[in-house]
Write a protein that holds these residues in place. Structure first.
Motif, short mmCIF file in Angstrom:
data_model
loop_
_atom_site.label_atom_id
_atom_site.label_comp_id
_atom_site.label_asym_id
_atom_site.label_seq_id
_atom_site.Cartn_x
_atom_site.Cartn_y
_atom_site.Cartn_z
N GLU A 96 0.77 -1.03 0.03
CA GLU A 96 0.06 -0.09 -0.05
C GLU A 96 0.84 1.26 -0.01
O GLU A 96 1.76 1.45 0.66
CB GLU A 96 -0.75 -0.08 1.38
CG GLU A 96 -2.03 1.12 1.19
CD GLU A 96 -2.62 1.08 2.62
OE1 GLU A 96 -2.73 2.22 3.22
OE2 GLU A 96 -3.31 0.14 2.83
N LYS A 97 0.76 2.17 -0.77
CA LYS A 97 1.53 3.36 -0.95
C LYS A 97 0.52 4.46 -1.13
O LYS A 97 -0.77 4.49 -1.39
CB LYS A 97 2.30 3.44 -2.26
CG LYS A 97 3.27 2.21 -2.00
CD LYS A 97 4.53 2.02 -3.17
CE LYS A 97 5.40 1.04 -3.07
NZ LYS A 97 6.67 1.03 -3.98
N ARG A 98 1.11 5.68 -1.41
CA ARG A 98 0.50 6.98 -1.36
C ARG A 98 0.77 7.42 -2.75
O ARG A 98 2.04 7.86 -2.89
CB ARG A 98 0.73 7.94 -0.29
CG ARG A 98 0.14 7.89 1.09
CD ARG A 98 -1.30 7.78 1.18
NE ARG A 98 -1.88 7.35 2.75
CZ ARG A 98 -3.14 7.75 2.75
NH1 ARG A 98 -3.74 8.36 2.10
NH2 ARG A 98 -3.64 7.24 4.07
N ASP A 99 -0.19 8.06 -3.55
CA ASP A 99 0.06 8.57 -4.81
C ASP A 99 0.63 10.11 -4.17
O ASP A 99 0.63 10.82 -3.17
CB ASP A 99 -1.03 8.60 -5.69
CG ASP A 99 -0.76 8.68 -7.04
OD1 ASP A 99 0.39 9.09 -7.45
OD2 ASP A 99 -1.50 8.37 -7.91
N VAL A 103 -4.54 6.71 -1.72
CA VAL A 103 -4.02 5.67 -1.54
C VAL A 103 -4.04 4.55 -2.97
O VAL A 103 -4.90 4.48 -3.62
CB VAL A 103 -4.91 4.57 -0.43
CG1 VAL A 103 -4.32 3.48 -0.32
CG2 VAL A 103 -4.83 5.63 0.85
N CYS A 104 -2.92 3.97 -2.98
CA CYS A 104 -2.78 3.10 -4.35
C CYS A 104 -2.37 1.94 -3.95
O CYS A 104 -1.46 1.77 -2.69
CB CYS A 104 -2.12 3.68 -5.44
SG CYS A 104 -0.34 4.22 -5.01
N TYR A 105 -2.11 0.83 -4.74
CA TYR A 105 -1.45 -0.36 -4.45
C TYR A 105 -0.51 -1.04 -5.65
O TYR A 105 -0.81 -0.89 -6.75
CB TYR A 105 -2.59 -1.46 -4.26
CG TYR A 105 -3.80 -0.89 -3.13
CD1 TYR A 105 -3.28 -1.14 -1.81
CD2 TYR A 105 -4.78 -0.34 -3.49
CE1 TYR A 105 -4.35 -0.96 -0.84
CE2 TYR A 105 -5.62 -0.01 -2.49
CZ TYR A 105 -5.49 -0.35 -1.07
OH TYR A 105 -6.21 0.30 -0.21
N HIS A 106 0.48 -1.51 -5.23
CA HIS A 106 1.48 -2.14 -6.08
C HIS A 106 1.55 -3.67 -5.88
O HIS A 106 1.43 -4.18 -4.73
CB HIS A 106 2.95 -1.74 -5.97
CG HIS A 106 2.91 -0.33 -6.48
ND1 HIS A 106 4.33 0.31 -6.70
CD2 HIS A 106 1.98 0.75 -6.60
CE1 HIS A 106 4.00 1.60 -7.14
NE2 HIS A 106 2.81 1.93 -6.91
#
Length: 252
Positions: free
Chosen positions: A193-196, A201-204
């Motif tokens: 889980e990351k932050r744009d 919130v975005c996911y890789h």
């Protein structure tokens, strides 16, 4: 021998270009049809109802090199159905890929999926991958591919798909090759889980490879032990052993 070369790393990728030079040194007739950029994890996807753009980027006399805007499977389809429609190759080789294609990862691999097209066209095919692609080890792997072509295709007349994986250390030669079955490749921490940039919130989909839990007689364990893993694969996926079981279920 006429060989079709492709990959999922792109036409200009070092692995493919090194393999091209090695095979050309043995007077093989080569046609290279590969993506115009990185297409890792493309699996067996094809471009449908969307234009494909192909550009001739040949640089060596006698070797046709074509960059395709689509997937690795698109490249093989374009080669077999159009560019080589009346000049069928004897063998398809996909690679040399930068990174492993072990265990269940073959389901997602563009490299392996391109090779999987071989039996559809009645051709043997290799998928070749390695970790730790230095210039020297890449050249050695290209030498190994030629040795395997001689052993398996020229002398052995092997008709199917061979998946080859080379570890980052150890001898790269026929003496270090082991024929092993495919296993399940385990990953941990698959979703990150990351932050744009705007805070969304975005996911890789990533993951850490677990090389420790694979069965001893498997492609993953083979690599773990420093050997080159050679695994025969099949294109036809019918689960033959359970056909009678399914028939029995329906007859009750």
């Amino acid at each position: 021998m006429h060989i079709l070369l492709t990959n999922d790393d792109g036409l200009k990728a070092p692995g493919l270009q090194t393999l091209k030079r090695e095979l050309a040194s043995h007077d093989c007739r080569l046609t290279v049809v590969a993506p115009n950029g990185q297409r890792s994890a493309a699996s067996h996807s094809m471009t449908i109802n969307k234009a494909l753009y192909c550009r001739d980027e040949s640089t060596v006399p006698g070797i046709r090199e074509i960059a395709v805007s689509g997937t690795p499977v698109d490249c093989v389809k374009m080669a077999m159905e159009y560019f080589l429609k009346d000049d069928k190759p004897d063998l398809i080789i996909s690679g040399i890929n930068d990174g492993y294609n072990l265990g269940s990862d073959v389901l997602y691999s563009g490299t392996v999926s391109a090779a999987m097209e071989g039996p559809y066209y009645g051709l043997p095919a290799f998928a070749v991958s390695m970790l730790g692609m230095t210039d020297e080890r890449c050249v050695q792997t290209a030498h190994l591919v030629w040795d395997l072509v001689q052993k398996l295709i020229v002398k052995g007349r092997f008709p199917g798909i061979v998946n080859v994986n080379v570890p980052p250390e150890g001898d790269i030669s026929l003496d270090n090759v082991r024929v092993v079955p495919q296993t399940v490749q385990i990953y941990h921490n698959v979703i990150a889980e990351k932050r744009d940039l705007d805070g969304s919130v975005c996911y890789h989909i990533v993951g850490d490879i677990d090389m420790t839990t694979a069965p001893e007689d498997s492609d993953v364990a083979c690599i773990r032990q420093g050997h080159i893993a050679l695994t025969p694969l099949k294109w036809q996926q019918t689960a033959d052993r359970v056909i009678d079981h399914l028939k029995g279920c329906l007859s009750v």
